[in-house]
Design a protein around this motif. Sequence first.
Motif, PDB file in Angstrom:
ATOM      1  N   ILE A  88     -17.189  38.745  87.002  1.00 39.29           N
ATOM      2  CA  ILE A  88     -17.785  38.409  88.292  1.00 39.29           C
ATOM      3  C   ILE A  88     -18.859  37.341  88.079  1.00 39.29           C
ATOM      4  N   LYS A 124     -22.133  35.295  88.511  1.00 41.01           N
ATOM      5  CA  LYS A 124     -23.423  35.733  89.048  1.00 41.01           C
ATOM      6  C   LYS A 124     -23.703  35.133  90.417  1.00 41.01           C
ATOM      7  N   LYS A 155     -21.809  34.758  92.849  1.00 42.61           N
ATOM      8  CA  LYS A 155     -21.204  35.574  93.909  1.00 42.61           C
ATOM      9  C   LYS A 155     -22.141  36.714  94.288  1.00 42.61           C
ATOM     10  N   ILE A 156     -22.801  37.296  93.279  1.00 39.71           N
ATOM     11  CA  ILE A 156     -23.781  38.343  93.553  1.00 39.71           C
ATOM     12  C   ILE A 156     -24.961  37.748  94.315  1.00 39.71           C
ATOM     13  N   TYR A 157     -25.433  36.571  93.887  1.00 38.98           N
ATOM     14  CA  TYR A 157     -26.559  35.939  94.568  1.00 38.98           C
ATOM     15  C   TYR A 157     -26.265  35.743  96.061  1.00 38.98           C
ATOM     16  N   HIS A 191     -24.081  37.273  98.124  1.00 40.16           N
ATOM     17  CA  HIS A 191     -23.917  38.470  98.938  1.00 40.16           C
ATOM     18  C   HIS A 191     -25.160  39.357  98.953  1.00 40.16           C
ATOM     19  N   ALA A 192     -26.055  39.159  98.001  1.00 37.64           N
ATOM     20  CA  ALA A 192     -27.281  39.962  97.961  1.00 37.64           C
ATOM     21  C   ALA A 192     -28.496  39.185  98.461  1.00 37.64           C
ATOM     22  N   TRP A 196     -16.077  43.423  86.199  1.00 31.06           N
ATOM     23  CA  TRP A 196     -15.548  44.488  87.059  1.00 31.06           C
ATOM     24  C   TRP A 196     -14.478  45.192  86.234  1.00 31.06           C
ATOM     25  N   ILE A 199     -26.670  44.073  92.880  1.00 35.11           N
ATOM     26  CA  ILE A 199     -25.215  44.200  92.741  1.00 35.11           C
ATOM     27  C   ILE A 199     -24.694  45.253  93.717  1.00 35.11           C
ATOM     28  N   ALA A 232     -24.391  43.818  97.045  1.00 37.58           N
ATOM     29  CA  ALA A 232     -23.343  42.804  97.170  1.00 37.58           C
ATOM     30  C   ALA A 232     -21.940  43.397  97.231  1.00 37.58           C
ATOM     31  N   ILE A 233     -21.750  44.603  96.677  1.00 40.06           N
ATOM     32  CA  ILE A 233     -20.419  45.208  96.571  1.00 40.06           C
ATOM     33  C   ILE A 233     -20.334  46.406  97.518  1.00 40.06           C
TER      34      ILE A 233
END
Length: 223
Positions: A17, A19, A21-23, A25-26, A45, A85, A88-89
């Motif tokens: 994943i 990083k 993408k986490i930034y 969505h979070a 993942w 995280i 974000a998920i």
Amino acid sequence: MNPCFAYPPATRFGRVIPKNKIYQHASATAALKRRFVALVDHIRWAHKLAPATLNLNPSPQVPEIQVFHLQLREPSVDTKILRAIDQAIPFPLIFELTCGERLLVAAAHKRPSEADKHKWVISEHFHSDWRPLETERAPLPVATSMDKLYEQLLSPLLPVAADAEDSLPARIDRTQAIAAQQRAIDRLQARLRREPQFNRRVAINAELRDAVRQLHQLNGPTG
């Protein structure tokens, strides 16, 4: 109880994943991004635990459980990173953190919000001790549904022992109450050390005794 489980081959996912993408969505701040860069080498993942991959009954509260591996640059448990995280998920997560030859398991309890079904309520994060990476893994707990499996995956991480009538949410509430009470005691002890006046020290000591009594009540007979 061993918090490290052997996940069945059918659940293996194995996707790295990014990083960023986490930034996204979070809604990560610049400071949080720097923490990720400093502490996290990569995020994978690792497993997708689902009714189809485990032959378990589905659950509205726990549609799937995702297992994330975080390879760390140093052996630090940064709960701000874990919370980002989790935010974000949109599934319950189990984290396996590795650094060198050591492994730690962490998770928060996640449940869908009653006010907004698109949001999740996330507890504080709980974690095991660091242990050797080659620690033998326990078989996945026997369960009939996804929510029961989730309870059994989280249970070894909680520092509060289960009473016969305790539900998982009740144990989590008590664990968080104990942690908050301990923080209150620590603050009172710090005030007591700084306070030079005798009459104020007497008053703080009285508060401290009451706070300790409340902590003993929260811990109960098993505390």
